[in-house]
Design a protein around this motif. Structure first.
Motif, short mmCIF file in Angstrom:
data_model
loop_
_atom_site.label_atom_id
_atom_site.label_comp_id
_atom_site.label_asym_id
_atom_site.label_seq_id
_atom_site.Cartn_x
_atom_site.Cartn_y
_atom_site.Cartn_z
N LYS A 235 97.50 62.60 57.94
CA LYS A 235 97.35 63.48 56.78
C LYS A 235 96.31 64.55 57.05
O LYS A 235 95.22 64.27 57.56
CB LYS A 235 96.94 62.67 55.55
N VAL A 237 94.25 67.76 55.09
CA VAL A 237 93.90 68.52 53.89
C VAL A 237 93.72 69.98 54.30
O VAL A 237 92.91 70.29 55.19
CB VAL A 237 92.61 67.99 53.23
N GLU A 285 91.17 63.09 47.81
CA GLU A 285 92.16 62.68 48.79
C GLU A 285 91.71 61.44 49.56
O GLU A 285 92.52 60.56 49.87
CB GLU A 285 92.46 63.83 49.76
N VAL A 291 92.22 60.40 55.55
CA VAL A 291 92.52 61.80 55.87
C VAL A 291 92.08 62.01 57.32
O VAL A 291 90.91 61.83 57.65
CB VAL A 291 91.77 62.76 54.93
#
Length: 416
Positions: A235, A237, A285, A291
């Motif tokens: 993932k 951001v 998140e 992340v």
């Protein structure tokens, strides 16, 4: 991959009110200055991204331009690599014989703003280049009007210069792409040279359009770096400063394409470069799960992003920031896996040097594409050493080492 767009929620109402106020207070004759900006422009802030429409309301991805910029990253540039602000990719040239002059000319500069560290660094460099060209007798003065990040104000600024009638050349750094097009065309209709730089407009009437390779190249460099250092399914951001500006939208359009093609989950946020919002989005998140990466379309706020991981106690991400000194220093301090893309800040010298060539009757590139080379981990130490003593908001590839006032003017952040 489903695209996700988020905004800074608390700023929506105030930003909308600010937008209405700024529009209603726009005048036909805003305060001007010579070789400087008015006081209000120095304290203006970028409009919050939440007052704009979502970026996907306009399609910013252009395969042909993407392909062109992909190739330009490895292109051969004309000129001396020791002066990258004068280099360009070989292409169509503009004949400027009609503008040849033996006297110093007046430049009229319509600037979008100096509301962020990147623009402030460039503005300092531009003024030191101006000083050098004034000493050479090339430029008599530069009258500058700062739009404070407002389209209506910049349109009024350009129209003021046109009606004033004593500009020997126009320099325009557009606040946004579509909104400035008609005003730039009106400047072209005066018959005086027009130099557009940094951000583009939807006309090719300018004598020269100066910019680094572009947003797609930034997006490709940064996305490829993250993909090479992450695993499928990881993932990222993505922190975006604001919508509606071509070079910023193209950065994300390229990165989003590559993330999707390589199985990277990406969630993007418009932050307005607000450190508090950046930390909030990242923390939210992290509360949802791991992340692994952070992508930015501008490096302002990069330190806040790293601090969010530190505050949470999470592993530091693979990250792309920018060549702002605060990021380079934090990158070295933490040892994270990083890359510093650049949107070559030295480009702020080029418009004035272009006028020197234009008034000498020399050809200039119709589209003046400058080098745009990221700073890697292997090069980071060299740039930190070369910029030792510079403030955190300074940009490493500013290119002003040979100008009057170096290094004190930049160290002291002497913003005209």
């Amino acid at each position: 991959m489903r695209r996700k767009i988020h905004r800074a929620p608390m700023a929506v109402a105030s930003a909308l009110l600010l937008g209405v106020f700024a529009t209603s207070c726009s005048t036909e004759d805003p305060t001007d200055s010579t070789s400087g900006t008015d006081e209000s422009s120095e304290t203006s802030e970028s409009p919050d991204a939440s007052e704009e429409s979502p970026a996907d309301e306009q399609e910013w991805f252009d395969q042909a331009v993407y392909d062109e910029q992909y190739e330009q990253r490895s292109a051969t540039f004309e000129g001396d690599s020791a002066t990258p602000w004068l280099q360009y990719i070989d292409g169509e040239m503009t004949d400027t014989a009609e503008y040849k002059s033996n006297k110093a000319g007046k430049a009229c500069f319509a600037n979008a703003s100096i509301s962020n560290p990147w623009r402030q660094t460039g503005w300092i460099t531009m003024n030191q280049q101006l000083e050098a060209l004034q000493e050479k007798g090339v430029i008599s003065e530069m009258e500058t009007r700062d739009a404070g990040d407002d389209d209506n104000t910049q349109i009024a600024d350009i129209d003021y210069f046109i009606s004033e009638g004593n500009c020997d050349a126009f320099i325009i750094s557009p606040n946004s792409t579509a909104a400035m097009t008609d005003a730039v065309e009106r400047a072209c209709e005066t018959g005086k040279p027009v130099v557009v730089f940094d951000r583009g407009v939807e006309t090719d009437c300018a004598t020269t359009f100066i910019h680094p390779i572009g947003g797609f190249a930034w997006g490709i460099d940064t996305a490829e770096f993250l993909i090479d250092n992450l695993e499928e399914g990881d993932k990222v951001v993505a922190l975006r400063i604001l919508p509606g500006v071509d070079v910023l939208e193209q950065r994300w359009a390229a990165a989003e394409k590559l993330f999707e093609e390589n199985g990277i989950e990406a969630v993007d946020f418009f932050t307005g470069a607000d450190p508090t919002e950046i930390k909030t989005f990242i923390t939210d998140e992290l509360n949802k799960g791991e992340v692994q990466g952070v992508w930015m379309d501008a490096g302002d706020g990069a330190v806040a992003a790293i601090e969010a991981f530190e505050d949470f106690g999470a592993d530091l991400p693979v990250m792309t920031g920018e060549d702002e000194m605060s990021f380079l220093r934090k990158w070295e301090e933490t040892g994270l896996t990083g890359l510093a893309p650049v949107y070559s800040n030295f480009q702020w010298r080029t418009p004035l040097l272009a006028l020197e060539k234009i008034w000498a009757g020399e050809e200039v590139p119709k589209e003046w594409v400058l080098p745009q080379v990221p700073i890697t981990e292997d090069e980071r130490g060299d740039y930190l050493e070369a910029n030792d003593g510079m403030p955190d908001g300074h940009y490493a590839k500013f290119g002003g080492e040979d100008l009057p006032g170096y290094p004190e003017v930049w160290q002291e952040r002497q913003i005209p």
